[in-house]
Design a protein around this motif. Sequence first.
Motif, PDB file in Angstrom:
ATOM      1  N   GLN A 112      35.573  35.898  42.830  1.00 34.23           N
ATOM      2  CA  GLN A 112      34.515  34.898  42.785  1.00 34.23           C
ATOM      3  C   GLN A 112      34.774  33.873  41.696  1.00 34.23           C
ATOM      4  OE1 GLN A 112      30.543  36.474  42.777  1.00 34.23           O
ATOM      5  NE2 GLN A 112      29.705  34.532  43.464  1.00 34.23           N
ATOM      6  N   SER A 113      35.253  34.301  40.533  1.00 28.27           N
ATOM      7  CA  SER A 113      35.589  33.343  39.484  1.00 28.27           C
ATOM      8  C   SER A 113      36.713  32.417  39.929  1.00 28.27           C
ATOM      9  CB  SER A 113      36.004  34.082  38.208  1.00 28.27           C
ATOM     10  OG  SER A 113      34.880  34.416  37.440  1.00 28.27           O
ATOM     11  N   TRP A 114      37.733  32.989  40.572  1.00 30.04           N
ATOM     12  CA  TRP A 114      38.834  32.177  41.078  1.00 30.04           C
ATOM     13  C   TRP A 114      38.321  31.141  42.078  1.00 30.04           C
ATOM     14  CZ3 TRP A 114      43.792  34.682  43.657  1.00 30.04           C
ATOM     15  CH2 TRP A 114      44.785  33.687  43.831  1.00 30.04           C
ATOM     16  N   ALA A 115      37.527  31.587  43.030  1.00 27.99           N
ATOM     17  CA  ALA A 115      37.025  30.686  44.065  1.00 27.99           C
ATOM     18  C   ALA A 115      36.094  29.621  43.508  1.00 27.99           C
ATOM     19  CB  ALA A 115      36.310  31.490  45.151  1.00 27.99           C
ATOM     20  N   SER A 116      35.417  29.907  42.416  1.00 26.21           N
ATOM     21  CA  SER A 116      34.477  28.942  41.852  1.00 26.21           C
ATOM     22  C   SER A 116      35.175  27.758  41.198  1.00 26.21           C
ATOM     23  CB  SER A 116      33.568  29.633  40.835  1.00 26.21           C
ATOM     24  OG  SER A 116      34.279  29.949  39.649  1.00 26.21           O
ATOM     25  N   THR A 117      36.456  27.914  40.865  1.00 27.31           N
ATOM     26  CA  THR A 117      37.200  26.829  40.223  1.00 27.31           C
ATOM     27  C   THR A 117      38.371  26.335  41.067  1.00 27.31           C
ATOM     28  OG1 THR A 117      38.572  28.450  39.033  1.00 27.31           O
ATOM     29  CG2 THR A 117      36.605  27.610  37.904  1.00 27.31           C
ATOM     30  N   ALA A 133      41.635  31.027  48.621  1.00 30.80           N
ATOM     31  CA  ALA A 133      41.658  31.230  50.070  1.00 30.80           C
ATOM     32  C   ALA A 133      43.068  31.540  50.554  1.00 30.80           C
ATOM     33  CB  ALA A 133      41.124  29.988  50.774  1.00 30.80           C
ATOM     34  N   LYS A 134      44.044  30.823  50.013  1.00 26.60           N
ATOM     35  CA  LYS A 134      45.440  31.062  50.396  1.00 26.60           C
ATOM     36  C   LYS A 134      45.857  32.489  50.042  1.00 26.60           C
ATOM     37  CE  LYS A 134      50.078  29.058  49.805  1.00 26.60           C
ATOM     38  NZ  LYS A 134      50.773  30.231  49.289  1.00 26.60           N
ATOM     39  N   TYR A 135      45.485  32.932  48.841  1.00 26.21           N
ATOM     40  CA  TYR A 135      45.838  34.288  48.423  1.00 26.21           C
ATOM     41  C   TYR A 135      45.162  35.319  49.324  1.00 26.21           C
ATOM     42  CZ  TYR A 135      46.638  38.365  45.490  1.00 26.21           C
ATOM     43  OH  TYR A 135      47.038  39.593  45.038  1.00 26.21           O
ATOM     44  N   PHE A 136      43.900  35.091  49.631  1.00 25.92           N
ATOM     45  CA  PHE A 136      43.180  36.035  50.500  1.00 25.92           C
ATOM     46  C   PHE A 136      43.841  36.119  51.871  1.00 25.92           C
ATOM     47  CE2 PHE A 136      40.065  36.286  53.991  1.00 25.92           C
ATOM     48  CZ  PHE A 136      39.713  37.616  53.868  1.00 25.92           C
ATOM     49  N   THR A 137      44.211  34.974  52.429  1.00 25.50           N
ATOM     50  CA  THR A 137      44.831  34.960  53.748  1.00 25.50           C
ATOM     51  C   THR A 137      46.149  35.723  53.746  1.00 25.50           C
ATOM     52  OG1 THR A 137      43.817  32.808  54.224  1.00 25.50           O
ATOM     53  CG2 THR A 137      45.673  33.476  55.603  1.00 25.50           C
ATOM     54  N   GLU A 138      46.901  35.592  52.643  1.00 24.15           N
ATOM     55  CA  GLU A 138      48.210  36.239  52.550  1.00 24.15           C
ATOM     56  C   GLU A 138      48.123  37.700  52.116  1.00 24.15           C
ATOM     57  OE1 GLU A 138      50.245  33.707  49.846  1.00 24.15           O
ATOM     58  OE2 GLU A 138      50.618  32.115  51.326  1.00 24.15           O
ATOM     59  N   ASN A 139      47.023  38.078  51.490  1.00 26.23           N
ATOM     60  CA  ASN A 139      46.880  39.438  50.955  1.00 26.23           C
ATOM     61  C   ASN A 139      45.523  40.043  51.319  1.00 26.23           C
ATOM     62  OD1 ASN A 139      49.361  39.499  48.923  1.00 26.23           O
ATOM     63  ND2 ASN A 139      48.307  37.530  48.640  1.00 26.23           N
ATOM     64  N   PRO A 140      45.183  40.092  52.582  1.00 24.88           N
ATOM     65  CA  PRO A 140      43.845  40.587  52.960  1.00 24.88           C
ATOM     66  C   PRO A 140      43.594  42.022  52.541  1.00 24.88           C
ATOM     67  CG  PRO A 140      45.277  40.469  54.876  1.00 24.88           C
ATOM     68  CD  PRO A 140      46.002  39.772  53.764  1.00 24.88           C
ATOM     69  N   GLY A 141      44.661  42.819  52.457  1.00 23.73           N
ATOM     70  CA  GLY A 141      44.472  44.215  52.084  1.00 23.73           C
ATOM     71  C   GLY A 141      43.940  44.404  50.684  1.00 23.73           C
ATOM     72  N   ASP A 142      44.153  43.411  49.807  1.00 23.52           N
ATOM     73  CA  ASP A 142      43.668  43.523  48.436  1.00 23.52           C
ATOM     74  C   ASP A 142      42.149  43.566  48.372  1.00 23.52           C
ATOM     75  OD1 ASP A 142      46.271  43.417  47.693  1.00 23.52           O
ATOM     76  OD2 ASP A 142      46.104  41.635  46.426  1.00 23.52           O
ATOM     77  N   PHE A 143      41.486  43.070  49.422  1.00 27.57           N
ATOM     78  CA  PHE A 143      40.030  42.957  49.402  1.00 27.57           C
ATOM     79  C   PHE A 143      39.375  43.736  50.532  1.00 27.57           C
ATOM     80  CE2 PHE A 143      42.043  39.095  47.838  1.00 27.57           C
ATOM     81  CZ  PHE A 143      41.589  39.086  46.527  1.00 27.57           C
ATOM     82  N   ALA A 144      40.131  44.658  51.125  1.00 29.67           N
ATOM     83  CA  ALA A 144      39.625  45.384  52.287  1.00 29.67           C
ATOM     84  C   ALA A 144      38.466  46.302  51.949  1.00 29.67           C
ATOM     85  CB  ALA A 144      40.745  46.198  52.934  1.00 29.67           C
ATOM     86  N   MET A 145      38.305  46.661  50.675  1.00 35.02           N
ATOM     87  CA  MET A 145      37.239  47.585  50.294  1.00 35.02           C
ATOM     88  C   MET A 145      36.092  46.890  49.588  1.00 35.02           C
ATOM     89  SD  MET A 145      38.319  50.359  51.514  1.00 35.02           S
ATOM     90  CE  MET A 145      37.153  51.514  50.813  1.00 35.02           C
ATOM     91  N   MET A 146      35.943  45.569  49.808  1.00 36.87           N
ATOM     92  CA  MET A 146      34.864  44.834  49.150  1.00 36.87           C
ATOM     93  C   MET A 146      33.560  44.936  49.927  1.00 36.87           C
ATOM     94  SD  MET A 146      36.573  41.406  47.489  1.00 36.87           S
ATOM     95  CE  MET A 146      34.974  40.612  47.372  1.00 36.87           C
TER      96      MET A 146
END
Length: 459
Positions: free
Chosen positions: A147-152, A158-171
Amino acid sequence: MKNTATIGIAALLAGAAGGYLAGKAGSSGTDATAAAESAMRDTKTTARPGATAGADASKRSPRDASEALSEPGQLARMQGLMDLYAGMSSDQLAEAAGKLEDLPMAQRIMASMLLFARWGEIDPQGALAHAATLGPGGMFARPTILQSWASTDPANAAKYFTENPGDFAMMGGFGGPGGGGDNAAGTIAAEWAKLDPEAAIAWANSLTGNNQSGALRSIIGELAGTDPTKAAQLASTLTGDDQARAYGDIAEKMASKDFASAEAFIATLPAESRDRAMSEALGVLARTDPQGAAAKIASMAEGEQRDRAISGIAEGWARQDPAAAAAWVSQQTTEDMDDAMRPVIASWAGRDSAGALTWIQAQPQGEVRDEAIGTYIWTSRNSDPQSTIQLAESISDEGDRNRSIGFATRRWMQQDREAATAYIQQSTTLTDEAKQRILEGGGRGNWGGGGGGRRGRGN
């Protein structure tokens, strides 16, 4: 420190922090949650760069977290931590993160969320890499970082999330609706919409499945307060329950400004979305005009959304006049009487326990009285234990009766175990099986019979 460092910290302290820190320290979830809620209550003052709450703005930043946390007052401590972390490099934040476990639980919760929030602004990938070393507990740090990253810098988040969706699979439980990765997508989309709604929409539409619907709903939620027409246009592109929820979000935001406008908007919606939107709007109206909100119930068809509206109105009305709210709820037909009655009796018992009890005792046998008794027993902490158990014995539903007796017994055993045990053994209301469960549990755990706990309202 930029103000964006504090974005979402209140929610994280109450949810993610409790889970992350309880998992790391092995302490009870109750202790962690209580500490998180205590810290959360103190996040409502926006920080100013270089300032310390209640102190001279020229005061130097603390040398370390222990010094910041030695300040009197929670807000001063939070400001001290923000000042401390604002001056740190990524390497210094990594070093400070390694010392978090030296802090007491409540302080660790506060410091960790502020630290990861700042780290997420200046070196989000480094922060995420550190979170990965925390094992299962790292999943609770990632929402703060994201959230801090996305706020700035939402585009790169978004690019990181698209490339690494598994990092956030348990959110699950954080950010947008649903579970899993769509929460991360929703978090990014909401922050991006604050800066550039059109770019956020374009990104959301490039996604698929739950990620797309979660992101679009988050954007709609942001736009609803500033551009409801645009939000409604975007909501029209959704389908099914996603669309109904989005329209509800818009109606809720509109109602907080002008209920008449919200009502006019609801009238334009597809028939299958109107009751959901009206339920959300009435919940807002009930905060200021519960009687007016109650009068609108007649326009809604019976069903889940009408039941939700009744519960929302009851909760708002109870804050102003619990006696009137109780009288109104008792006259309603709803499948969720427990959800409607619970906030009313809880509020009333907290203000006037004797008055609430008098009303309960005057009710005829049935669901209204049962639900009121159950809530009264759970919320009235100073009642005579024997009288409380006798009240619980009058509940007509066996499962609710056993649960309420068990809860009341737990309190009595804490005061006088021998007397409580004798009472249970002599009871002619409880079955032998229920007596055994209660006594073997020592007033702890599940005392139920016929069901697993009180129902809760769904989404």
